[in-house]
Design a protein around this motif. Sequence first.
Motif, PDB file in Angstrom:
ATOM      1  N   TRP A   6       0.880  -1.165   0.000  1.00  0.00           N
ATOM      2  CA  TRP A   6       0.000   0.000   0.000  1.00  0.00           C
ATOM      3  C   TRP A   6       0.916   1.212   0.000  1.00  0.00           C
ATOM      4  O   TRP A   6       1.848   1.297   0.813  1.00  0.00           O
ATOM      5  CB  TRP A   6      -0.833   0.072   1.261  1.00  0.00           C
ATOM      6  CG  TRP A   6      -1.941  -0.920   1.425  1.00  0.00           C
ATOM      7  CD1 TRP A   6      -2.265  -1.957   0.615  1.00  0.00           C
ATOM      8  CD2 TRP A   6      -2.878  -0.932   2.503  1.00  0.00           C
ATOM      9  NE1 TRP A   6      -3.341  -2.632   1.121  1.00  0.00           N
ATOM     10  CE2 TRP A   6      -3.741  -2.018   2.279  1.00  0.00           C
ATOM     11  CE3 TRP A   6      -3.052  -0.141   3.628  1.00  0.00           C
ATOM     12  CZ2 TRP A   6      -4.785  -2.328   3.148  1.00  0.00           C
ATOM     13  CZ3 TRP A   6      -4.083  -0.445   4.499  1.00  0.00           C
ATOM     14  CH2 TRP A   6      -4.954  -1.518   4.255  1.00  0.00           C
ATOM     15  N   SER A   8       0.542   5.341   0.231  1.00  0.00           N
ATOM     16  CA  SER A   8      -0.354   6.484   0.446  1.00  0.00           C
ATOM     17  C   SER A   8       0.465   7.757   0.554  1.00  0.00           C
ATOM     18  O   SER A   8       1.425   7.819   1.328  1.00  0.00           O
ATOM     19  CB  SER A   8      -1.146   6.331   1.756  1.00  0.00           C
ATOM     20  OG  SER A   8      -1.936   5.175   1.732  1.00  0.00           O
ATOM     21  N   ARG A  70      -7.320  -4.304   2.109  1.00  0.00           N
ATOM     22  CA  ARG A  70      -8.025  -3.048   1.785  1.00  0.00           C
ATOM     23  C   ARG A  70      -9.533  -3.258   1.783  1.00  0.00           C
ATOM     24  O   ARG A  70     -10.294  -2.382   2.163  1.00  0.00           O
ATOM     25  CB  ARG A  70      -7.545  -2.540   0.418  1.00  0.00           C
ATOM     26  CG  ARG A  70      -8.299  -1.333  -0.151  1.00  0.00           C
ATOM     27  CD  ARG A  70      -8.078  -0.098   0.690  1.00  0.00           C
ATOM     28  NE  ARG A  70      -8.536   1.126   0.070  1.00  0.00           N
ATOM     29  CZ  ARG A  70      -9.805   1.532  -0.021  1.00  0.00           C
ATOM     30  NH1 ARG A  70     -10.772   0.771   0.429  1.00  0.00           N
ATOM     31  NH2 ARG A  70     -10.102   2.684  -0.566  1.00  0.00           N
ATOM     32  N   GLU A  71      -9.959  -4.444   1.378  1.00  0.00           N
ATOM     33  CA  GLU A  71     -11.388  -4.750   1.292  1.00  0.00           C
ATOM     34  C   GLU A  71     -11.974  -5.299   2.590  1.00  0.00           C
ATOM     35  O   GLU A  71     -13.185  -5.467   2.698  1.00  0.00           O
ATOM     36  CB  GLU A  71     -11.622  -5.746   0.156  1.00  0.00           C
ATOM     37  CG  GLU A  71     -11.262  -5.154  -1.202  1.00  0.00           C
ATOM     38  CD  GLU A  71     -11.287  -6.170  -2.328  1.00  0.00           C
ATOM     39  OE1 GLU A  71     -11.485  -7.383  -2.065  1.00  0.00           O
ATOM     40  OE2 GLU A  71     -11.097  -5.740  -3.481  1.00  0.00           O
ATOM     41  N   TYR A  75     -10.795  -2.693   7.869  1.00  0.00           N
ATOM     42  CA  TYR A  75     -10.234  -1.510   7.209  1.00  0.00           C
ATOM     43  C   TYR A  75     -11.343  -0.582   6.716  1.00  0.00           C
ATOM     44  O   TYR A  75     -11.187   0.640   6.741  1.00  0.00           O
ATOM     45  CB  TYR A  75      -9.292  -1.892   6.063  1.00  0.00           C
ATOM     46  CG  TYR A  75      -8.572  -0.677   5.553  1.00  0.00           C
ATOM     47  CD1 TYR A  75      -7.585  -0.069   6.317  1.00  0.00           C
ATOM     48  CD2 TYR A  75      -8.910  -0.087   4.349  1.00  0.00           C
ATOM     49  CE1 TYR A  75      -6.942   1.086   5.892  1.00  0.00           C
ATOM     50  CE2 TYR A  75      -8.274   1.068   3.901  1.00  0.00           C
ATOM     51  CZ  TYR A  75      -7.293   1.639   4.674  1.00  0.00           C
ATOM     52  OH  TYR A  75      -6.663   2.789   4.259  1.00  0.00           O
ATOM     53  N   ILE A  92      -2.391   0.329  -4.415  1.00  0.00           N
ATOM     54  CA  ILE A  92      -1.879  -0.987  -4.076  1.00  0.00           C
ATOM     55  C   ILE A  92      -1.032  -1.420  -5.254  1.00  0.00           C
ATOM     56  O   ILE A  92      -1.504  -1.423  -6.394  1.00  0.00           O
ATOM     57  CB  ILE A  92      -3.014  -1.989  -3.814  1.00  0.00           C
ATOM     58  CG1 ILE A  92      -3.907  -1.501  -2.669  1.00  0.00           C
ATOM     59  CG2 ILE A  92      -2.430  -3.371  -3.511  1.00  0.00           C
ATOM     60  CD1 ILE A  92      -5.136  -2.342  -2.442  1.00  0.00           C
TER      61      ILE A  92
END
Length: 97
Positions: A6, A8, A70-71, A75, A92
Amino acid sequence: MPKGYWVSVYRTIADPEKLAAYNKLARLAVESEGGRTIVRGGRVVAHDAGIAERTVVVEFDSFEQAVAARESAAYQEALVALSDGVERDFRIVEGID
């Protein structure tokens, strides 16, 4: 098997309290899915069209694990806490190996 990451980059932080609430929940969600934070904040030197803002990198053992994290429900709860507290570029990406 290539690792998953990930990445960000926080363009703006409009609400530090929402970010703090998100950080608590996201850390637990990431760790429960096997993720390891390898970069969080710190010094940044930006080039080209980059921006020198807060950057976070989380490593997972596989790309699929990164997507699943993430799914995950945990989260998603963290994302609700964050809501409009920041503007960020979240990706990602698959590692080389």
